[in-house]
Design a protein around this motif. Sequence first.
Motif, PDB file in Angstrom:
ATOM      1  N   ALA A  51     -41.800  33.794   3.161  1.00  0.00           N
ATOM      2  CA  ALA A  51     -40.842  33.279   2.178  1.00  0.00           C
ATOM      3  C   ALA A  51     -41.614  32.608   1.043  1.00  0.00           C
ATOM      4  O   ALA A  51     -42.646  31.960   1.265  1.00  0.00           O
ATOM      5  N   VAL A  52     -41.086  32.794  -0.162  1.00  0.00           N
ATOM      6  CA  VAL A  52     -41.691  32.181  -1.353  1.00  0.00           C
ATOM      7  C   VAL A  52     -40.597  31.427  -2.084  1.00  0.00           C
ATOM      8  O   VAL A  52     -39.530  31.988  -2.364  1.00  0.00           O
ATOM      9  N   SER A  53     -40.869  30.153  -2.384  1.00  0.00           N
ATOM     10  CA  SER A  53     -39.890  29.357  -3.128  1.00  0.00           C
ATOM     11  C   SER A  53     -40.609  28.651  -4.291  1.00  0.00           C
ATOM     12  O   SER A  53     -41.798  28.343  -4.222  1.00  0.00           O
ATOM     13  N   LEU A  54     -39.849  28.419  -5.344  1.00  0.00           N
ATOM     14  CA  LEU A  54     -40.349  27.710  -6.522  1.00  0.00           C
ATOM     15  C   LEU A  54     -39.277  26.714  -6.940  1.00  0.00           C
ATOM     16  O   LEU A  54     -38.124  27.092  -7.182  1.00  0.00           O
ATOM     17  N   SER A  55     -39.653  25.445  -6.993  1.00  0.00           N
ATOM     18  CA  SER A  55     -38.724  24.395  -7.393  1.00  0.00           C
ATOM     19  C   SER A  55     -39.425  23.445  -8.356  1.00  0.00           C
ATOM     20  O   SER A  55     -40.632  23.538  -8.578  1.00  0.00           O
ATOM     21  N   ARG A  56     -38.651  22.522  -8.900  1.00  0.00           N
ATOM     22  CA  ARG A  56     -39.200  21.598  -9.892  1.00  0.00           C
ATOM     23  C   ARG A  56     -38.642  20.205  -9.669  1.00  0.00           C
ATOM     24  O   ARG A  56     -37.449  20.037  -9.373  1.00  0.00           O
ATOM     25  N   THR A  83     -43.746  17.781 -11.496  1.00  0.00           N
ATOM     26  CA  THR A  83     -44.472  18.905 -10.907  1.00  0.00           C
ATOM     27  C   THR A  83     -43.538  20.072 -10.642  1.00  0.00           C
ATOM     28  O   THR A  83     -42.332  19.907 -10.485  1.00  0.00           O
ATOM     29  N   ALA A  84     -44.162  21.261 -10.612  1.00  0.00           N
ATOM     30  CA  ALA A  84     -43.488  22.462 -10.125  1.00  0.00           C
ATOM     31  C   ALA A  84     -44.112  22.786  -8.772  1.00  0.00           C
ATOM     32  O   ALA A  84     -45.342  22.766  -8.626  1.00  0.00           O
ATOM     33  N   VAL A  85     -43.283  23.062  -7.774  1.00  0.00           N
ATOM     34  CA  VAL A  85     -43.760  23.218  -6.400  1.00  0.00           C
ATOM     35  C   VAL A  85     -43.559  24.652  -5.953  1.00  0.00           C
ATOM     36  O   VAL A  85     -42.433  25.169  -5.966  1.00  0.00           O
ATOM     37  N   VAL A  86     -44.677  25.302  -5.572  1.00  0.00           N
ATOM     38  CA  VAL A  86     -44.645  26.649  -5.005  1.00  0.00           C
ATOM     39  C   VAL A  86     -44.904  26.520  -3.511  1.00  0.00           C
ATOM     40  O   VAL A  86     -45.915  25.931  -3.107  1.00  0.00           O
ATOM     41  N   VAL A  87     -44.006  27.067  -2.677  1.00  0.00           N
ATOM     42  CA  VAL A  87     -44.142  26.980  -1.224  1.00  0.00           C
ATOM     43  C   VAL A  87     -44.156  28.395  -0.658  1.00  0.00           C
ATOM     44  O   VAL A  87     -43.257  29.195  -0.969  1.00  0.00           O
ATOM     45  N   VAL A  88     -45.156  28.698   0.160  1.00  0.00           N
ATOM     46  CA  VAL A  88     -45.257  29.997   0.827  1.00  0.00           C
ATOM     47  C   VAL A  88     -45.259  29.748   2.327  1.00  0.00           C
ATOM     48  O   VAL A  88     -46.156  29.063   2.852  1.00  0.00           O
ATOM     49  N   ARG A 145     -47.622  27.075   6.357  1.00  0.00           N
ATOM     50  CA  ARG A 145     -46.930  26.724   5.117  1.00  0.00           C
ATOM     51  C   ARG A 145     -47.949  26.123   4.163  1.00  0.00           C
ATOM     52  O   ARG A 145     -48.684  25.208   4.534  1.00  0.00           O
ATOM     53  N   VAL A 146     -47.987  26.662   2.958  1.00  0.00           N
ATOM     54  CA  VAL A 146     -48.864  26.144   1.907  1.00  0.00           C
ATOM     55  C   VAL A 146     -47.982  25.633   0.780  1.00  0.00           C
ATOM     56  O   VAL A 146     -47.181  26.393   0.224  1.00  0.00           O
ATOM     57  N   VAL A 147     -48.112  24.361   0.474  1.00  0.00           N
ATOM     58  CA  VAL A 147     -47.333  23.732  -0.591  1.00  0.00           C
ATOM     59  C   VAL A 147     -48.273  23.449  -1.769  1.00  0.00           C
ATOM     60  O   VAL A 147     -49.248  22.732  -1.620  1.00  0.00           O
ATOM     61  N   VAL A 148     -47.977  24.065  -2.898  1.00  0.00           N
ATOM     62  CA  VAL A 148     -48.825  23.939  -4.087  1.00  0.00           C
ATOM     63  C   VAL A 148     -48.022  23.191  -5.162  1.00  0.00           C
ATOM     64  O   VAL A 148     -46.965  23.665  -5.590  1.00  0.00           O
ATOM     65  N   GLU A 149     -48.519  22.035  -5.573  1.00  0.00           N
ATOM     66  CA  GLU A 149     -47.897  21.249  -6.628  1.00  0.00           C
ATOM     67  C   GLU A 149     -48.663  21.478  -7.932  1.00  0.00           C
ATOM     68  O   GLU A 149     -49.875  21.278  -7.973  1.00  0.00           O
ATOM     69  N   LEU A 150     -47.946  21.889  -8.954  1.00  0.00           N
ATOM     70  CA  LEU A 150     -48.540  22.182 -10.260  1.00  0.00           C
ATOM     71  C   LEU A 150     -47.992  21.222 -11.301  1.00  0.00           C
ATOM     72  O   LEU A 150     -46.782  20.937 -11.320  1.00  0.00           O
ATOM     73  N   GLY A 151     -48.869  20.718 -12.157  1.00  0.00           N
ATOM     74  CA  GLY A 151     -48.436  19.815 -13.208  1.00  0.00           C
ATOM     75  C   GLY A 151     -47.588  20.524 -14.237  1.00  0.00           C
ATOM     76  O   GLY A 151     -47.907  21.640 -14.688  1.00  0.00           O
TER      77      GLY A 151
END
Length: 430
Positions: free
Chosen positions: A352-357, A361-366, A420-426
Amino acid sequence: MRRRIALLVVATTALVAVAFLVPLAVLARAVAFDRAVNEATVQAQALTSVVATADEHALELSVQQANASGRFPITVFRSDGTQIGADAERTPTVRLAERGRSLTVDTERGVEVAVSVGDAAGDQAVIRTSVSEQELMRGVHRAWLLLAALGVVLMGLSALVADRMARGLVRSTRELAGVSHRLAAGELDARARAEEPPEMRDVGTALNRLAGRIRELLAEERERAADLSHRLRTPLMSLRLDAEALSDPAESERITGHVHVLQRTVTGIIDEAQRRSGASTGEVAEHCDAAAVVAERVEFWSVLAEDTEREVRIDLAEGPLPVAVAEADLAACVDALLGNVFGHTEDGAGFAVSLSRDDETAVVVVDDEGAGFPAEDAGPLQRGASGSGSSGLGLDIVRRVAVDSGGAVRLERSPAGGARVVVELGVADL
């Protein structure tokens, strides 16, 4: 450091001042003491000739005149028990001097001087005077105040001189620190000025040589990136031609797409190397629409997921969602995440791939349905570390992209028990 140097010099000056001024203060008191006693002795001895030759009337006039003009009271004790001059007690010092011996004796009130002399009648007389404690200390306190003022002035001057010297040293140190910060920020043209003292000049020269060496290394990196691009151009072109020459149009299109992705990835790596090498040119930070990039990469990997019978769940926020990451870097980040899913889970394992804000930050979760990360393994985020036989660079790329944008990466366990990998992007300011 400037304050410490000044305090050190002032403390040293204070020690030296105490070592010299204390003996001088003691000497000033001794000089005042000797001066007062000598003056009293001379005043008393000046009457010896009068006592020895003059009659009683003339002696009385001379003693009165001496008391009127002198600082110290004079008393003449005669052998018959009478006394002429200032009223005074016949002390043991006087009685001892009547035996023919002149004395100077310290008392509780000061100093007593007794001069023995023979009078005109042939008897023994004593000329007695005394010096009070106040007279003994006359001028001493003033001398002590002058010495103390001298010590304060010396310490003030030493502090001023030390501050001037320390200011120059601290200024050189701060300039070197400023140049090092500018170099760390990517301003590779920054150079330190060679100034005194010699040690700081040597440090500045070494820092300048380091900056020059950094420029040389970055220039070599750009050259190697250009050489890599040139070397890969021919084999990629050959691979593309071979893919286009396949008889099956669908297979040809699929292989050509892979070649296109490979070519774009190599180009992105080269561009990133050149961009980092030229970071001192003051270019504006790059950004992209995370919603569009993530959607495009998930769509690409969904084709492969369909071939390997993997279920794909997508939950992407609506764009535009600007993040402080270059489009190629974000695409490489998503490719690394999804590539790990395909490389480290069995066929059929969904993801599963999700993108939220949120606010910043913008958060990408795989999430995947594989075995997940071992609980004791902290290595996947370290460059070159991997427990599955891979190169260990995938998650390092993800971490670097997140950190460069002002975010972070977290490794967790997915609800399905996998990774689960949680990536926080500025988020970028547009």
